[in-house]
Design a protein around this motif. Structure first.
Motif, mmCIF file in Angstrom:
data_model
loop_
_atom_site.group_PDB
_atom_site.id
_atom_site.type_symbol
_atom_site.label_atom_id
_atom_site.label_comp_id
_atom_site.label_asym_id
_atom_site.label_seq_id
_atom_site.Cartn_x
_atom_site.Cartn_y
_atom_site.Cartn_z
ATOM 1 N N ALA A 135 2.907 1.681 2.752
ATOM 2 C CA ALA A 135 3.046 3.133 2.821
ATOM 3 C C ALA A 135 2.633 3.736 1.495
ATOM 4 O O ALA A 135 2.753 3.109 0.442
ATOM 5 N N VAL A 136 2.144 4.974 1.547
ATOM 6 C CA VAL A 136 1.873 5.748 0.340
ATOM 7 C C VAL A 136 3.045 6.702 0.157
ATOM 8 O O VAL A 136 3.365 7.478 1.054
ATOM 9 N N TYR A 137 3.700 6.630 -1.005
ATOM 10 C CA TYR A 137 4.902 7.450 -1.177
ATOM 11 C C TYR A 137 4.536 8.918 -1.394
ATOM 12 O O TYR A 137 3.661 9.253 -2.191
ATOM 13 N N ARG A 138 5.252 9.772 -0.661
ATOM 14 C CA ARG A 138 5.182 11.200 -0.898
ATOM 15 C C ARG A 138 6.561 11.757 -0.581
ATOM 16 O O ARG A 138 7.243 11.298 0.331
ATOM 17 N N GLY A 139 6.999 12.709 -1.359
ATOM 18 C CA GLY A 139 8.323 13.269 -1.146
ATOM 19 C C GLY A 139 9.004 13.576 -2.462
ATOM 20 O O GLY A 139 8.613 13.092 -3.518
ATOM 21 N N ALA A 140 10.068 14.389 -2.366
ATOM 22 C CA ALA A 140 10.764 14.858 -3.560
ATOM 23 C C ALA A 140 11.886 13.930 -4.003
ATOM 24 O O ALA A 140 12.393 14.062 -5.116
ATOM 25 N N MET A 141 12.286 12.962 -3.169
ATOM 26 C CA MET A 141 13.452 12.145 -3.488
ATOM 27 C C MET A 141 13.183 11.179 -4.640
ATOM 28 O O MET A 141 14.054 10.919 -5.473
ATOM 29 N N ALA A 190 10.091 8.621 5.024
ATOM 30 C CA ALA A 190 10.563 9.668 5.924
ATOM 31 C C ALA A 190 10.162 11.041 5.400
ATOM 32 O O ALA A 190 9.858 11.198 4.208
ATOM 33 N N PRO A 191 10.172 12.054 6.261
ATOM 34 C CA PRO A 191 9.830 13.406 5.803
ATOM 35 C C PRO A 191 10.696 13.909 4.653
ATOM 36 O O PRO A 191 10.239 14.719 3.841
#
Length: 211
Positions: A135-141, A190-191
């Motif tokens: 997976a390619v990480y994207r997100g604010a967490m 996850a979103p």
């Protein structure tokens, strides 16, 4: 698609992954109806029109980078030679003409680790980690991992972070989440930015990693 094994007893010494007459050992690009997608490369007389790239041994995972739009894949090598590749239209990724691995018998597969006209991998693992989901990480967490690759490892029993700079170049890698001591089968983001991990066991587990 997998290459069916270069030592397949039903087709000995057949270089499937380099043959344009078959979709074996390829990345294929098709429509929802299974037809060759418009814009696929024209690779010559007799070439299968579904082929997007060739020279793959055993692709285990694929992910589109959300910023660059590039297709990243993880591949099993033989004994050593696992790879991460960025897939380009009409690209030849070398197998089995180039490899960093050896046959399971210990015999040499090829004397070449690189070859003119063939694309070198972005990451190579010797010995093998047996990469699985990617997976390619994207997100604010976990903002410090934005744009990085998260790769499951079956042999190493871990999630491996591949740290990429702003130009998509690898600047480091390290295992994550040491509390997960299992054959990791898949990794998803996850979103909300949480990371989901599944294990490859008779009684498999699912972890949600959050902050």
């Amino acid at each position: 698609t997998g290459d069916h094994g270069i030592d397949n007893p039903r087709a000995p010494n057949t270089n499937h992954a380099q043959s344009l007459a078959t979709t074996v050992g390829k990345v294929v690009r098709i429509t929802v109806d299974g037809a060759a997608a418009p814009g696929n490369p024209t690779l010559g007389a007799g070439a299968r029109p579904e082929i997007w790239s060739l020279g793959h041994r055993n692709v285990q995972s694929a992910a589109i980078h959300p910023t660059t739009g590039e297709l990243w894949v993880g591949e099993h090598g033989a004994q050593g030679g696992d790879e991460i590749n960025v897939i380009t239209r009409g690209g030849n990724y070398g197998w089995p003409i180039t490899t960093h691995g050896r046959d399971y018998s210990g015999a040499s597969i090829s004397p070449f680790q690189t070859y003119k006209g063939m694309i070198d991998p972005i990451v190579v693992w010797v010995p093998s980690i047996a990469p699985s989901g990617l997976a390619v990480y994207r997100g604010a967490m976990f903002p410090e991992m934005a744009g990085d690759l998260l790769v499951g490892a079956l042999v190493n029993r871990e999630v491996r972070r591949i740290d990429l700079d702003a130009d998509g170049r690898v600047i480091g890698q390290a295992p994550l989440f040491p509390q997960i001591k299992a054959r990791v089968r898949d990794v998803r983001v996850a979103p909300d930015g949480a990371i989901w991990v599944t294990s490859d066991e008779d009684k498999g587990k699912v972890w949600r990693i959050s902050r």
